[in-house]
Design a protein around this motif. Sequence first.
Motif, mmCIF file in Angstrom:
data_model
loop_
_atom_site.group_PDB
_atom_site.id
_atom_site.type_symbol
_atom_site.label_atom_id
_atom_site.label_comp_id
_atom_site.label_asym_id
_atom_site.label_seq_id
_atom_site.Cartn_x
_atom_site.Cartn_y
_atom_site.Cartn_z
ATOM 1 N N VAL A 6 -5.921 2.590 -5.675
ATOM 2 C CA VAL A 6 -6.730 1.896 -4.671
ATOM 3 C C VAL A 6 -6.074 0.607 -4.184
ATOM 4 C CG1 VAL A 6 -8.913 2.874 -5.440
ATOM 5 C CG2 VAL A 6 -8.055 0.801 -6.535
ATOM 6 N N GLY A 7 -5.108 0.080 -4.948
ATOM 7 C CA GLY A 7 -4.432 -1.137 -4.527
ATOM 8 C C GLY A 7 -3.217 -0.884 -3.668
ATOM 9 N N THR A 8 -2.894 0.370 -3.430
ATOM 10 C CA THR A 8 -1.721 0.717 -2.648
ATOM 11 C C THR A 8 -1.933 0.373 -1.182
ATOM 12 O OG1 THR A 8 -1.158 2.537 -4.134
ATOM 13 C CG2 THR A 8 -0.191 2.580 -1.940
ATOM 14 N N GLN A 9 -0.949 -0.285 -0.590
ATOM 15 C CA GLN A 9 -0.987 -0.550 0.848
ATOM 16 C C GLN A 9 -0.042 0.451 1.502
ATOM 17 O OE1 GLN A 9 0.277 -4.454 2.331
ATOM 18 N NE2 GLN A 9 -1.564 -4.477 3.603
ATOM 19 N N LEU A 10 -0.617 1.414 2.207
ATOM 20 C CA LEU A 10 0.161 2.524 2.751
ATOM 21 C C LEU A 10 1.100 2.085 3.860
ATOM 22 C CD1 LEU A 10 -2.694 5.176 2.767
ATOM 23 C CD2 LEU A 10 -0.688 5.144 1.260
ATOM 24 N N LEU A 18 -9.085 0.245 7.101
ATOM 25 C CA LEU A 18 -8.294 1.405 7.517
ATOM 26 C C LEU A 18 -7.467 1.923 6.343
ATOM 27 C CD1 LEU A 18 -7.064 3.394 9.532
ATOM 28 C CD2 LEU A 18 -5.480 1.569 10.248
ATOM 29 N N ASN A 19 -6.860 1.004 5.610
ATOM 30 C CA ASN A 19 -6.057 1.406 4.457
ATOM 31 C C ASN A 19 -6.900 2.188 3.450
ATOM 32 O OD1 ASN A 19 -3.329 0.959 3.037
ATOM 33 N ND2 ASN A 19 -4.782 0.295 1.466
ATOM 34 N N HIS A 20 -8.136 1.717 3.225
ATOM 35 C CA HIS A 20 -9.034 2.403 2.291
ATOM 36 C C HIS A 20 -9.357 3.815 2.786
ATOM 37 C CE1 HIS A 20 -12.205 3.020 -0.650
ATOM 38 N NE2 HIS A 20 -13.017 3.359 0.347
ATOM 39 N N ARG A 21 -9.621 3.944 4.083
ATOM 40 C CA ARG A 21 -9.933 5.271 4.633
ATOM 41 C C ARG A 21 -8.733 6.203 4.525
ATOM 42 N NH1 ARG A 21 -12.356 2.042 8.604
ATOM 43 N NH2 ARG A 21 -10.714 2.494 10.141
ATOM 44 N N LEU A 22 -7.549 5.665 4.755
ATOM 45 C CA LEU A 22 -6.345 6.491 4.644
ATOM 46 C C LEU A 22 -6.113 6.941 3.203
ATOM 47 C CD1 LEU A 22 -3.915 4.510 6.991
ATOM 48 C CD2 LEU A 22 -5.055 6.686 7.488
#
Length: 345
Positions: A6-10, A18-22
């Motif tokens: 969950v801490g990954t920044q894509l 948006l990052n969370h949704r991805l």
Amino acid sequence: MTGQDVGTQLVPGIDPDLNHRLLTGLEAVQRRLNEVVDHDDAFIAGAARHLSDAGGKRFRPLLTLLAAEVGASMPEPAGATQDEVAARVVDAAVSVELTHLASLYHDDVMDEADLRRGVPSANVAYDNSTAILVGDLLFGTASQVVSRLGAEAVRIQADTFVRLCAGQIRDDRPVPPHADPVEHYLGVLADKTGALIATAARYGAMFSGCDVETTRLLTQFGEKLGVVFQLADDLLDVASDHEESGKTPGTDLREGKATLPVLLVRGSTDPGDDRLKELVAGPIEDDADLREALTLLRGHPAMDAARAQTLRVADEARALLAPLPEGPAVQALQILVDGVALRSS
């Protein structure tokens, strides 16, 4: 998922929501991918999961999800609920990733490489025949998944597969007489890499409700991004080591592939390049010659020229996004172009 939490920044610097949704979307893609590659035969299941389990950034599914985010503010496709739209986008992303994975099994046989994503390549882990057949199985599985998405999606998948294979065939053939080698090469990349990445973006746009013009722009953007991706990948084959790339450095040189830096060297009229031109004239079988070629090419102006070409194509990709309404998804796509282009710097 693929080693992400969950801490990954894509994509660096993108909107946190948006990052969370991805991340949530990629989790769904991974679950569906695991489901469709499973098989009653344990050996087949293990072989089919070999490269998928090795990880990877799931670049193509990510692009499908990002393109779908562009369409998120548009009306949902007629007769579809939000959950149905999400499921179609996930299946579209899975079909593209399966097609990509299948091509890697075939690539491992053709390249005779030892490593893929930091693990033994498919041809090493199994054998050439098994690697080819598992690749075929995954292509078939991709077709099964995409068949759920309708006739238009099936046609796009077929057209993409034809372009992918044609590009690979052209890549393995000499440049036709009187053709400009660099222009020919860029056309090959548009087919063998750009076509599938274009389809990744196209599917995301289609199944999220984007209008025709937005879908067209995102498709063109995906193809340009695919060319940037391959140009950067070709540079990495020379510039990086296996700890960074997960692949054996110099694989393209060993196989005699005419990547952009090699084409630029071959076109040089500088007598000081004669030794390097001799080394990259064809496949390099001797390990010492390969090391020498890598050393000479890493310090050659052709690498800077190839990087400059990569950045020019990246600019073309970004320009295609200009007509789209500003928002977190479009901003993320712009950042993604830079991340892809600068991998080899």
